[in-house]
Design an enzyme around this catalytic site. Sequence first.
Site, mmCIF file in Angstrom:
data_model
loop_
_atom_site.group_PDB
_atom_site.id
_atom_site.type_symbol
_atom_site.label_atom_id
_atom_site.label_comp_id
_atom_site.label_asym_id
_atom_site.label_seq_id
_atom_site.Cartn_x
_atom_site.Cartn_y
_atom_site.Cartn_z
ATOM 1 N N ARG A 44 11.893 -2.412 10.300
ATOM 2 C CA ARG A 44 10.815 -2.420 11.180
ATOM 3 C C ARG A 44 10.904 -2.691 12.345
ATOM 4 O O ARG A 44 10.726 -4.498 12.563
ATOM 5 C CB ARG A 44 9.469 -2.098 10.796
ATOM 6 N N ARG A 46 11.611 -6.378 3.851
ATOM 7 C CA ARG A 46 11.933 -4.894 3.934
ATOM 8 C C ARG A 46 12.259 -4.082 5.007
ATOM 9 O O ARG A 46 13.254 -3.992 5.975
ATOM 10 C CB ARG A 46 10.160 -4.073 4.398
ATOM 11 N N ARG A 70 -9.266 1.018 9.552
ATOM 12 C CA ARG A 70 -8.449 0.019 9.596
ATOM 13 C C ARG A 70 -9.457 -1.364 10.515
ATOM 14 O O ARG A 70 -9.708 -2.990 11.258
ATOM 15 C CB ARG A 70 -7.182 -0.510 10.672
ATOM 16 N N LYS A 72 1.143 -1.184 0.025
ATOM 17 C CA LYS A 72 0.529 -0.300 0.275
ATOM 18 C C LYS A 72 0.509 1.160 -0.091
ATOM 19 O O LYS A 72 0.223 2.447 -1.123
ATOM 20 C CB LYS A 72 -0.964 -0.301 0.950
ATOM 21 N N ARG A 77 0.371 -9.259 12.885
ATOM 22 C CA ARG A 77 -0.152 -8.102 12.391
ATOM 23 C C ARG A 77 -1.536 -9.106 11.578
ATOM 24 O O ARG A 77 -2.603 -8.457 11.498
ATOM 25 C CB ARG A 77 0.759 -6.899 11.060
HETATM 26 P P1 AP5 Z 1 5.083 -1.744 1.629
HETATM 27 O O1 AP5 Z 1 5.033 -0.822 0.298
HETATM 28 O O2 AP5 Z 1 5.497 -0.785 2.864
HETATM 29 O O3 AP5 Z 1 3.561 -2.700 2.925
HETATM 30 P P2 AP5 Z 1 2.620 -1.871 2.717
HETATM 31 O O4 AP5 Z 1 0.992 -2.265 2.796
HETATM 32 O O5 AP5 Z 1 2.520 -0.047 3.441
HETATM 33 O O6 AP5 Z 1 2.619 -2.659 4.735
HETATM 34 P P3 AP5 Z 1 2.546 -1.956 5.690
HETATM 35 O O7 AP5 Z 1 3.732 -2.625 7.055
HETATM 36 O O8 AP5 Z 1 3.321 -0.619 5.690
HETATM 37 O O9 AP5 Z 1 1.309 -1.882 6.253
HETATM 38 P P4 AP5 Z 1 0.837 -2.231 7.199
HETATM 39 O O10 AP5 Z 1 -0.556 -1.841 7.093
HETATM 40 O O11 AP5 Z 1 0.785 -3.217 8.880
HETATM 41 O O12 AP5 Z 1 1.516 -0.683 8.421
HETATM 42 P P5 AP5 Z 1 1.235 0.602 8.707
HETATM 43 O O13 AP5 Z 1 2.489 1.000 8.770
HETATM 44 O O14 AP5 Z 1 0.027 1.026 7.801
HETATM 45 O O15 AP5 Z 1 5.963 -2.962 1.129
HETATM 46 C C1 AP5 Z 1 6.205 -3.409 2.133
HETATM 47 C C2 AP5 Z 1 7.786 -4.454 1.444
HETATM 48 O O16 AP5 Z 1 7.397 -4.493 -0.143
HETATM 49 C C3 AP5 Z 1 8.824 -3.274 1.289
HETATM 50 O O17 AP5 Z 1 9.851 -4.118 1.281
HETATM 51 C C4 AP5 Z 1 8.803 -3.311 -0.594
HETATM 52 O O18 AP5 Z 1 9.367 -2.719 -0.990
HETATM 53 C C5 AP5 Z 1 7.778 -4.537 -0.981
HETATM 54 N N1 AP5 Z 1 7.373 -4.122 -1.798
HETATM 55 C C6 AP5 Z 1 6.023 -3.481 -2.627
HETATM 56 N N2 AP5 Z 1 4.731 -3.775 -3.023
HETATM 57 C C7 AP5 Z 1 5.832 -4.169 -4.334
HETATM 58 C C8 AP5 Z 1 6.143 -5.121 -4.934
HETATM 59 N N3 AP5 Z 1 4.848 -4.917 -6.457
HETATM 60 N N4 AP5 Z 1 6.453 -6.324 -5.799
HETATM 61 C C9 AP5 Z 1 7.650 -6.716 -4.489
HETATM 62 N N5 AP5 Z 1 7.753 -5.823 -2.985
HETATM 63 C C10 AP5 Z 1 6.840 -4.886 -3.058
HETATM 64 O O19 AP5 Z 1 0.825 -0.023 10.641
HETATM 65 C C11 AP5 Z 1 1.751 0.254 10.712
HETATM 66 C C12 AP5 Z 1 0.510 0.556 12.402
HETATM 67 O O20 AP5 Z 1 0.227 1.329 12.554
HETATM 68 C C13 AP5 Z 1 0.280 -0.979 13.021
HETATM 69 O O21 AP5 Z 1 0.551 -2.550 13.357
HETATM 70 C C14 AP5 Z 1 -1.054 -0.404 13.687
HETATM 71 O O22 AP5 Z 1 -0.056 -0.974 15.088
HETATM 72 C C15 AP5 Z 1 -0.663 1.054 13.888
HETATM 73 N N6 AP5 Z 1 -2.034 1.444 12.991
HETATM 74 C C16 AP5 Z 1 -1.429 2.305 11.339
HETATM 75 N N7 AP5 Z 1 -3.269 2.401 10.817
HETATM 76 C C17 AP5 Z 1 -3.724 1.981 12.263
HETATM 77 C C18 AP5 Z 1 -5.320 2.637 11.758
HETATM 78 N N8 AP5 Z 1 -5.432 3.253 10.956
HETATM 79 N N9 AP5 Z 1 -5.800 2.417 13.406
HETATM 80 C C19 AP5 Z 1 -5.108 1.881 14.591
HETATM 81 N N10 AP5 Z 1 -3.769 1.235 14.431
HETATM 82 C C20 AP5 Z 1 -2.926 1.535 13.744
#
Ligand code: AP5
Length: 209
Positions: free
Chosen positions: A155, A122, A88, A13, A166
Amino acid sequence: MKLILLGPPGAGKGTLAVRAVDIVNVPHISTGAIFRSAITAQSPLGLKVKAIIESGKLVDDETTIELVKERLSQDDVQAGYILDGFPRTIKQAEALEKFSKIDKVINFDIPDKAVMERLSGRRVCKNCGANYHIIFHKPKKENICDICNGELYAREDDKEAAITKRLEVYREQTAPLIEFFRERGLLIDIDAQPRVEGVVNNFKKAIGI
Ligand code: AP5
């Protein structure tokens, strides 16, 4: 255009959002990135959410909804935004409906195995937050950010136990949003398995560009 990127952790994402900003010309809002900045700054919000995030659980709805409501009241997002990581939970989605009108929800379709592979490899820049991957998106110099020369790190929530947590949290609390938005006629599924250019093309088709 007001977009939500919905999908499991590591679906890509954040990576797509960085590209989509130049396609739809609206700001990218990542709740995860906002929380991580607060942790780095050791602000009261950061101190409150650090242990929760590192364990792979969700921050409470009240804190998260207030944060997004405040962000969406700012001038730069009145014409549109890309929401990444929010909502979420059903409670967050219901709150969002009350303060903003979404145009489309892009749902990332990807199996757990691919998610594990993406998250375990990552690497993130300590300085600017840019994302890399040890196989799929290597930096030009090992462990150094191409954009700002910052140091790259894994991370805390990308460790195996936190990834498992997660994914469990995603299935229980976030996956029900797929039906929530489908019922409202807003959901578009995209295949998130191809490499980045393929996913960008799938996104363009989904929004009719
Ligand atoms: P990446 O693009 O980083 O993936 P992502 O979907 O953004 O993954 P995240 O882990 O950041 O999402 P998340 O939803 O768990 O965490 P968030 O930061 O929102 O890609 C991942 C890897 O794959 C990278 O290395 C990239 O290079 C590679 N890649 C990407 N696309 C690719 C492709 N097409 N092909 C090959 N490789 C690829 O949230 C973190 C924490 O914050 C949560 O766990 C929670 O505790 C808190 N939080 C955040 N939002 C909320 C909310 N709304 N409510 C409550 N808690 C929240």
